[in-house]
Scaffold this motif. Structure first.
Motif, PDB file in Angstrom:
ATOM      1  N   PHE A 190       0.748  -1.225  -0.090  1.00  0.00           N
ATOM      2  CA  PHE A 190       0.056   0.036   0.132  1.00  0.00           C
ATOM      3  C   PHE A 190       0.844   1.329  -0.025  1.00  0.00           C
ATOM      4  CE2 PHE A 190      -2.903  -2.926   2.173  1.00  0.00           C
ATOM      5  CZ  PHE A 190      -4.043  -3.008   1.094  1.00  0.00           C
ATOM      6  N   PRO A 191       0.198   2.273  -0.593  1.00  0.00           N
ATOM      7  CA  PRO A 191       1.218   3.434  -0.666  1.00  0.00           C
ATOM      8  C   PRO A 191       1.548   4.268   0.560  1.00  0.00           C
ATOM      9  CG  PRO A 191      -0.912   3.897  -1.732  1.00  0.00           C
ATOM     10  CD  PRO A 191      -0.803   2.599  -1.633  1.00  0.00           C
ATOM     11  N   SER A 192       0.546   4.031   1.466  1.00  0.00           N
ATOM     12  CA  SER A 192       0.657   5.123   2.523  1.00  0.00           C
ATOM     13  C   SER A 192      -0.142   4.473   3.916  1.00  0.00           C
ATOM     14  CB  SER A 192      -0.108   6.302   2.131  1.00  0.00           C
ATOM     15  OG  SER A 192      -0.620   7.111   3.356  1.00  0.00           O
ATOM     16  N   PHE A 193       0.381   4.981   4.851  1.00  0.00           N
ATOM     17  CA  PHE A 193      -0.440   4.558   6.301  1.00  0.00           C
ATOM     18  C   PHE A 193      -1.894   4.688   6.159  1.00  0.00           C
ATOM     19  CE2 PHE A 193       0.240   9.086   6.772  1.00  0.00           C
ATOM     20  CZ  PHE A 193      -0.802   9.423   7.777  1.00  0.00           C
ATOM     21  N   GLN A 194      -2.268   5.609   5.136  1.00  0.00           N
ATOM     22  CA  GLN A 194      -3.819   5.978   5.243  1.00  0.00           C
ATOM     23  C   GLN A 194      -4.765   4.516   4.806  1.00  0.00           C
ATOM     24  OE1 GLN A 194      -3.778   8.991   2.385  1.00  0.00           O
ATOM     25  NE2 GLN A 194      -3.585  10.672   4.241  1.00  0.00           N
ATOM     26  N   LYS A 195      -3.619   3.589   4.246  1.00  0.00           N
ATOM     27  CA  LYS A 195      -4.232   2.505   3.806  1.00  0.00           C
ATOM     28  C   LYS A 195      -4.511   1.314   4.944  1.00  0.00           C
ATOM     29  CE  LYS A 195      -5.041   4.072   0.013  1.00  0.00           C
ATOM     30  NZ  LYS A 195      -6.455   4.353  -0.776  1.00  0.00           N
ATOM     31  N   ALA A 196      -3.932   1.627   6.275  1.00  0.00           N
ATOM     32  CA  ALA A 196      -3.886   0.648   7.313  1.00  0.00           C
ATOM     33  C   ALA A 196      -5.369  -0.011   7.654  1.00  0.00           C
ATOM     34  CB  ALA A 196      -3.483   1.487   8.483  1.00  0.00           C
ATOM     35  N   GLY A 197      -6.437   0.651   7.282  1.00  0.00           N
ATOM     36  CA  GLY A 197      -7.800  -0.114   7.329  1.00  0.00           C
ATOM     37  C   GLY A 197      -7.787  -1.260   6.445  1.00  0.00           C
ATOM     38  N   GLN A 198      -7.236  -1.168   5.506  1.00  0.00           N
ATOM     39  CA  GLN A 198      -7.205  -2.381   4.439  1.00  0.00           C
ATOM     40  C   GLN A 198      -5.936  -3.464   4.959  1.00  0.00           C
ATOM     41  OE1 GLN A 198      -7.529   0.863   3.349  1.00  0.00           O
ATOM     42  NE2 GLN A 198      -7.899   0.793   1.268  1.00  0.00           N
ATOM     43  N   THR A 199      -5.170  -3.108   5.672  1.00  0.00           N
ATOM     44  CA  THR A 199      -4.182  -4.089   6.450  1.00  0.00           C
ATOM     45  C   THR A 199      -5.100  -4.711   7.327  1.00  0.00           C
ATOM     46  OG1 THR A 199      -2.389  -2.493   5.901  1.00  0.00           O
ATOM     47  CG2 THR A 199      -2.001  -4.242   7.534  1.00  0.00           C
ATOM     48  N   MET A 200      -5.545  -4.060   8.225  1.00  0.00           N
ATOM     49  CA  MET A 200      -6.666  -4.539   9.325  1.00  0.00           C
ATOM     50  C   MET A 200      -7.598  -5.579   8.566  1.00  0.00           C
ATOM     51  SD  MET A 200      -8.699  -2.652  12.154  1.00  0.00           S
ATOM     52  CE  MET A 200      -9.860  -1.727  11.107  1.00  0.00           C
ATOM     53  N   ALA A 201      -8.152  -5.217   7.648  1.00  0.00           N
ATOM     54  CA  ALA A 201      -9.250  -6.070   6.888  1.00  0.00           C
ATOM     55  C   ALA A 201      -8.607  -7.405   6.350  1.00  0.00           C
ATOM     56  CB  ALA A 201      -9.940  -5.564   5.856  1.00  0.00           C
ATOM     57  N   LEU A 202      -7.385  -7.358   5.830  1.00  0.00           N
ATOM     58  CA  LEU A 202      -6.755  -8.369   5.447  1.00  0.00           C
ATOM     59  C   LEU A 202      -6.119  -9.463   6.289  1.00  0.00           C
ATOM     60  CD1 LEU A 202      -4.833  -6.494   2.476  1.00  0.00           C
ATOM     61  CD2 LEU A 202      -6.475  -8.425   2.216  1.00  0.00           C
ATOM     62  N   SER A 203      -6.013  -8.852   7.506  1.00  0.00           N
ATOM     63  CA  SER A 203      -5.415  -9.769   8.681  1.00  0.00           C
ATOM     64  C   SER A 203      -6.295 -11.079   8.954  1.00  0.00           C
ATOM     65  CB  SER A 203      -5.139  -8.832   9.870  1.00  0.00           C
ATOM     66  OG  SER A 203      -6.246  -8.245  10.609  1.00  0.00           O
ATOM     67  N   ALA A 204      -7.537 -10.512   8.591  1.00  0.00           N
ATOM     68  CA  ALA A 204      -8.714 -11.858   8.863  1.00  0.00           C
ATOM     69  C   ALA A 204      -8.401 -12.851   7.911  1.00  0.00           C
ATOM     70  CB  ALA A 204      -9.930 -11.158   8.733  1.00  0.00           C
ATOM     71  N   TYR A 205      -7.530 -12.666   6.993  1.00  0.00           N
ATOM     72  CA  TYR A 205      -7.166 -13.847   5.915  1.00  0.00           C
ATOM     73  C   TYR A 205      -5.997 -14.276   5.979  1.00  0.00           C
ATOM     74  CZ  TYR A 205     -11.450 -11.921   3.555  1.00  0.00           C
ATOM     75  OH  TYR A 205     -12.431 -11.784   3.154  1.00  0.00           O
ATOM     76  N   GLY A 206      -5.236 -13.975   7.309  1.00  0.00           N
ATOM     77  CA  GLY A 206      -3.731 -14.494   7.454  1.00  0.00           C
ATOM     78  C   GLY A 206      -3.827 -16.210   7.694  1.00  0.00           C
TER      79      GLY A 206
END
Length: 243
Positions: A190-206
């Motif tokens: 992701f290009p920026s910390f502003q996308k941290a919400g997407q990282t949080m959502a993706l963590s469910a698929y770890g």
């Protein structure tokens, strides 16, 4: 007579750095009447202004600047606000407020703690604020993110009183939990910390592949390096190389 308070997030530092996610809220006699992010009006994602949201709050509640009893201001990524700097900034928008109506929040993390605890159903709680960067505590570098900053803070809350219990990761050139999350957000592309919400959502698929990766040691020191003098370097490389 009712008592009306406007809250504004100032998104500009003394160094002239423009910050993101501005907004405004209006409360009357302790009851929220309206709150809106600047981006909802300007249609610019993560817009850091406040004048559009301020005007919207006033107009929608049929108020004017003169009918507001108190204005509460907060900021971050800078030393806490003072009235001289604040009033100079407000003049850019042709806003001139009397000193007695200005209230300055002394800590960005305190505002986070208040927004979590005071609206919660709990009368007593321990509060953790794990942020990327709050207010500057001590300044040595021009680059604000290398200074002593609020990064991880602890508070106790009881009824309407909130007390500071201490901080972690508040030294020069340190990284806290929020900054580490920023590094990994950019590390996965992701290009920026502003996308941290997407990282949080993706963590469910770890799948558990990195369960044994240690980002902090037993003394809570981040094992990543905060070595970037240039904010625009690819800090995601640190996270990718780390794992």
């Amino acid at each position: 007579m009712s008592f009306k308070v406007v809250g504004i997030n100032i998104c500009e530092t003394r160094e002239g750095i423009k910050l993101n996610d501005g907004g405004c809220a209006l409360i009357e006699d302790g009851i929220p009447k309206i709150a809106i992010a600047e981006e909802r009006i300007s249609r610019k994602k993560h817009d850091g202004g406040f004048i559009n949201s301020l005007n919207y709050c006033l107009k929608s509640t049929k108020n004017k600047l003169e009918t507001i009893d108190a204005f509460v201001f907060s900021n971050c990524c800078d030393e806490p606000l003072d009235k001289i700097f604040l009033k100079t900034l407000l003049k850019k928008y042709n806003i001139d407020l009397p000193d007695e109506k200005i209230i300055i929040c002394p800590s960005h993390h305190l505002s986070h703690a208040c927004s979590a605890f005071l609206v919660s159903p709990f009368k007593k709680a321990i509060i953790l604020v794990a942020d990327n960067e709050g207010n500057i505590l001590e300044k040595k570098y021009k680059e604000y993110w290398l200074n002593r900053l609020e990064r991880t803070s602890f508070y106790s809350g009881e009824n309407i009183e909130i007390k500071s219990l201490g901080r972690l990761h508040d030294g020069f050139e340190e990284l806290g939990m929020g900054a580490a999350y920023n590094y990994f957000t950019q590390g996965i592309g992701f290009p920026s910390f502003q996308k941290a919400g997407q990282t949080m959502a993706l963590s469910a698929y770890g799948k558990g592949k990195f369960n044994n990766t240690k980002v902090f040691n037993k003394f809570f020191k981040c094992l990543l390096e905060n070595k970037f003098k240039n904010r625009y370097e690819k800090i995601g490389e640190v996270a990718r190389n780390f794992i």
